[in-house]
Write a protein that holds these residues in place. Sequence first.
Motif, PDB file in Angstrom:
ATOM      1  N   THR A 200     112.581 -48.680 -67.722  1.00 27.46           N
ATOM      2  CA  THR A 200     113.537 -49.706 -67.261  1.00 27.46           C
ATOM      3  C   THR A 200     112.971 -50.484 -66.073  1.00 27.46           C
ATOM      4  O   THR A 200     113.516 -51.511 -65.694  1.00 27.46           O
ATOM      5  CB  THR A 200     114.892 -49.075 -66.845  1.00 27.46           C
ATOM      6  OG1 THR A 200     114.659 -48.184 -65.746  1.00 27.46           O
ATOM      7  CG2 THR A 200     115.549 -48.339 -67.988  1.00 27.46           C
ATOM      8  N   LEU A 201     111.909 -49.989 -65.465  1.00 29.03           N
ATOM      9  CA  LEU A 201     111.293 -50.721 -64.344  1.00 29.03           C
ATOM     10  C   LEU A 201     110.498 -51.911 -64.885  1.00 29.03           C
ATOM     11  O   LEU A 201     109.974 -51.868 -66.002  1.00 29.03           O
ATOM     12  CB  LEU A 201     110.358 -49.809 -63.546  1.00 29.03           C
ATOM     13  CG  LEU A 201     111.029 -48.738 -62.681  1.00 29.03           C
ATOM     14  CD1 LEU A 201     109.971 -47.876 -61.999  1.00 29.03           C
ATOM     15  CD2 LEU A 201     111.956 -49.358 -61.640  1.00 29.03           C
ATOM     16  N   ASP A 202     110.378 -52.900 -64.065  1.00 29.30           N
ATOM     17  CA  ASP A 202     109.735 -54.137 -64.517  1.00 29.30           C
ATOM     18  C   ASP A 202     108.214 -54.033 -64.332  1.00 29.30           C
ATOM     19  O   ASP A 202     107.643 -54.613 -63.410  1.00 29.30           O
ATOM     20  CB  ASP A 202     110.308 -55.296 -63.679  1.00 29.30           C
ATOM     21  CG  ASP A 202     109.778 -56.640 -64.167  1.00 29.30           C
ATOM     22  OD1 ASP A 202     109.333 -56.698 -65.328  1.00 29.30           O
ATOM     23  OD2 ASP A 202     109.794 -57.598 -63.380  1.00 29.30           O
ATOM     24  N   ALA A 203     107.573 -53.275 -65.186  1.00 29.58           N
ATOM     25  CA  ALA A 203     106.111 -53.109 -65.122  1.00 29.58           C
ATOM     26  C   ALA A 203     105.613 -52.627 -66.473  1.00 29.58           C
ATOM     27  O   ALA A 203     106.410 -52.210 -67.324  1.00 29.58           O
ATOM     28  CB  ALA A 203     105.755 -52.105 -64.040  1.00 29.58           C
ATOM     29  N   GLU A 204     104.284 -52.689 -66.638  1.00 31.29           N
ATOM     30  CA  GLU A 204     103.695 -52.207 -67.898  1.00 31.29           C
ATOM     31  C   GLU A 204     103.143 -50.803 -67.709  1.00 31.29           C
ATOM     32  O   GLU A 204     102.535 -50.516 -66.661  1.00 31.29           O
ATOM     33  CB  GLU A 204     102.554 -53.138 -68.318  1.00 31.29           C
ATOM     34  CG  GLU A 204     103.021 -54.507 -68.751  1.00 31.29           C
ATOM     35  CD  GLU A 204     101.838 -55.374 -69.156  1.00 31.29           C
ATOM     36  OE1 GLU A 204     100.743 -55.226 -68.550  1.00 31.29           O
ATOM     37  OE2 GLU A 204     102.003 -56.185 -70.073  1.00 31.29           O
ATOM     38  N   TYR A 205     103.314 -49.990 -68.718  1.00 26.60           N
ATOM     39  CA  TYR A 205     102.814 -48.608 -68.636  1.00 26.60           C
ATOM     40  C   TYR A 205     102.075 -48.238 -69.910  1.00 26.60           C
ATOM     41  O   TYR A 205     102.587 -48.455 -71.011  1.00 26.60           O
ATOM     42  CB  TYR A 205     103.976 -47.615 -68.463  1.00 26.60           C
ATOM     43  CG  TYR A 205     104.814 -47.905 -67.248  1.00 26.60           C
ATOM     44  CD1 TYR A 205     104.409 -47.498 -65.975  1.00 26.60           C
ATOM     45  CD2 TYR A 205     106.006 -48.606 -67.374  1.00 26.60           C
ATOM     46  CE1 TYR A 205     105.173 -47.799 -64.869  1.00 26.60           C
ATOM     47  CE2 TYR A 205     106.779 -48.905 -66.273  1.00 26.60           C
ATOM     48  CZ  TYR A 205     106.353 -48.499 -65.009  1.00 26.60           C
ATOM     49  OH  TYR A 205     107.105 -48.802 -63.913  1.00 26.60           O
ATOM     50  N   ASP A 206     100.880 -47.689 -69.743  1.00 32.26           N
ATOM     51  CA  ASP A 206     100.189 -47.028 -70.851  1.00 32.26           C
ATOM     52  C   ASP A 206     100.319 -45.533 -70.600  1.00 32.26           C
ATOM     53  O   ASP A 206      99.753 -45.013 -69.625  1.00 32.26           O
ATOM     54  CB  ASP A 206      98.705 -47.434 -70.888  1.00 32.26           C
ATOM     55  CG  ASP A 206      98.523 -48.762 -71.602  1.00 32.26           C
ATOM     56  OD1 ASP A 206      99.319 -49.057 -72.511  1.00 32.26           O
ATOM     57  OD2 ASP A 206      97.615 -49.524 -71.217  1.00 32.26           O
ATOM     58  N   VAL A 207     101.079 -44.881 -71.442  1.00 30.04           N
ATOM     59  CA  VAL A 207     101.362 -43.456 -71.232  1.00 30.04           C
ATOM     60  C   VAL A 207     100.507 -42.628 -72.187  1.00 30.04           C
ATOM     61  O   VAL A 207     100.580 -42.802 -73.416  1.00 30.04           O
ATOM     62  CB  VAL A 207     102.858 -43.157 -71.454  1.00 30.04           C
ATOM     63  CG1 VAL A 207     103.139 -41.675 -71.213  1.00 30.04           C
ATOM     64  CG2 VAL A 207     103.716 -44.020 -70.542  1.00 30.04           C
ATOM     65  N   LEU A 208      99.707 -41.736 -71.609  1.00 25.88           N
ATOM     66  CA  LEU A 208      98.804 -40.908 -72.419  1.00 25.88           C
ATOM     67  C   LEU A 208      99.395 -39.515 -72.543  1.00 25.88           C
ATOM     68  O   LEU A 208      99.430 -38.760 -71.557  1.00 25.88           O
ATOM     69  CB  LEU A 208      97.431 -40.850 -71.741  1.00 25.88           C
ATOM     70  CG  LEU A 208      96.828 -42.251 -71.575  1.00 25.88           C
ATOM     71  CD1 LEU A 208      96.062 -42.384 -70.291  1.00 25.88           C
ATOM     72  CD2 LEU A 208      95.973 -42.562 -72.766  1.00 25.88           C
ATOM     73  N   LEU A 209      99.891 -39.230 -73.719  1.00 24.25           N
ATOM     74  CA  LEU A 209     100.521 -37.927 -73.953  1.00 24.25           C
ATOM     75  C   LEU A 209      99.478 -36.986 -74.543  1.00 24.25           C
ATOM     76  O   LEU A 209      98.877 -37.291 -75.582  1.00 24.25           O
ATOM     77  CB  LEU A 209     101.701 -38.085 -74.902  1.00 24.25           C
ATOM     78  CG  LEU A 209     102.879 -38.849 -74.259  1.00 24.25           C
ATOM     79  CD1 LEU A 209     103.685 -39.579 -75.303  1.00 24.25           C
ATOM     80  CD2 LEU A 209     103.759 -37.911 -73.467  1.00 24.25           C
TER      81      LEU A 209
END
Length: 351
Positions: A200-209
Amino acid sequence: MRWDIFCQIVDNFGDAGVCWRLARSLAIRHKQVVRLFCDDLTTLNLLVSGQLPMMGLTIHAWEASSNPLLNNTSAQMAPDVVIEAFGCELPQAYLTNLVIANYQAVLINLEYLSAEAWVGEYHAKASPQAHGLAKHFFFPGFQANTGGLLIDPVLPIPTIAAPPASLASLWQQMRPTAQRISIFCYPTAPLQEWLKNLATLDAEYDVLLTFDHASYLNQALILPESMRLHFLPFIPQDDYDWLLHQCDFNIVRGEDSFVRAQLAAKPFFWNIYPQDDLAHEVKLKAFLDLYLENASPALISACWQASKWASPTVWWALLPEWETHAKLWRTKLLAEQADGGLAARLLRFIE
Ligand code: TRH
């Protein structure tokens, strides 16, 4: 000296992770001769992947310790030090060989890591054994009067580094504008809610699971385009170390990834291994008290909230301050372990 390390894999990867790191450090950095006996070579090989053969270090099945070709019937093969990792019991035939042959091996019970103050009082104490061999308890720890931390290999703080082969194709999908987050947690963690909240935050995320974490998520998880999930296979230990260095935030668990996250000099939180008697709460507090000794009240609160899986929107804004703190903490840790850390302290203790 000759070292025999016994590793019994109770669950997960921590036992193998610690034993492999110690064995490699003794062999490569300290030029010792090491045999690592493990009761689950399949798991161990996942971490080791592609690093053998290695000078001075061999890996053997647990049962092979009773094999006449490998056991201690020949003085040439007699160990100077035998390590029972995390209190695992030595195979009876192996122990009998040692006692009958009257080899003066030192037995070491390598304990779990804790930042609690009592560790220093118990570290390196002798424990008399009926069979007569000297046995000592060796406690890893943060303080100078403990066995120290397994710091090898110390990776440089990266600028731009090529990814290892296991991560090469994934790395091409990373967006330079996105914050990178690696996640290695236990299945009981509220991961899905955590991700939804962060998105919900205004940013981009690449999440490595990391491996298997897809199974921790519900099929129905819908995320905005700004958050992309990447599902990794199990990668070799060195590659995972590298990954921690390359992310802006890491979630780690167990004992070994916990230390590596600190050495990566990045903000992280520790999804500590849960114990029935809630001993993990005491361990977590002992660590955070140390880690946050000189931190601002705002950062202390952020780290505590993060550790309890509070909504990241509540504390994510503190990340820049946390980053500075994480760098200072790595510098402090490395200065305190400048004597070589656990492997070197173990060696000096034996000598
Ligand atoms: O896997 P862990 O939870 O392991 C342990 C065990 O549960 C153990 O019984 C318990 O006592 C201990 O935690 C506290 O977490 P840990 O310790 O971080 O070990 C994971 C190891 O796996 C570590 O060496 C890093 C490595 N690893 C890889 O090599 N590749 C990967 O892809 C990942 C995610 C981890």
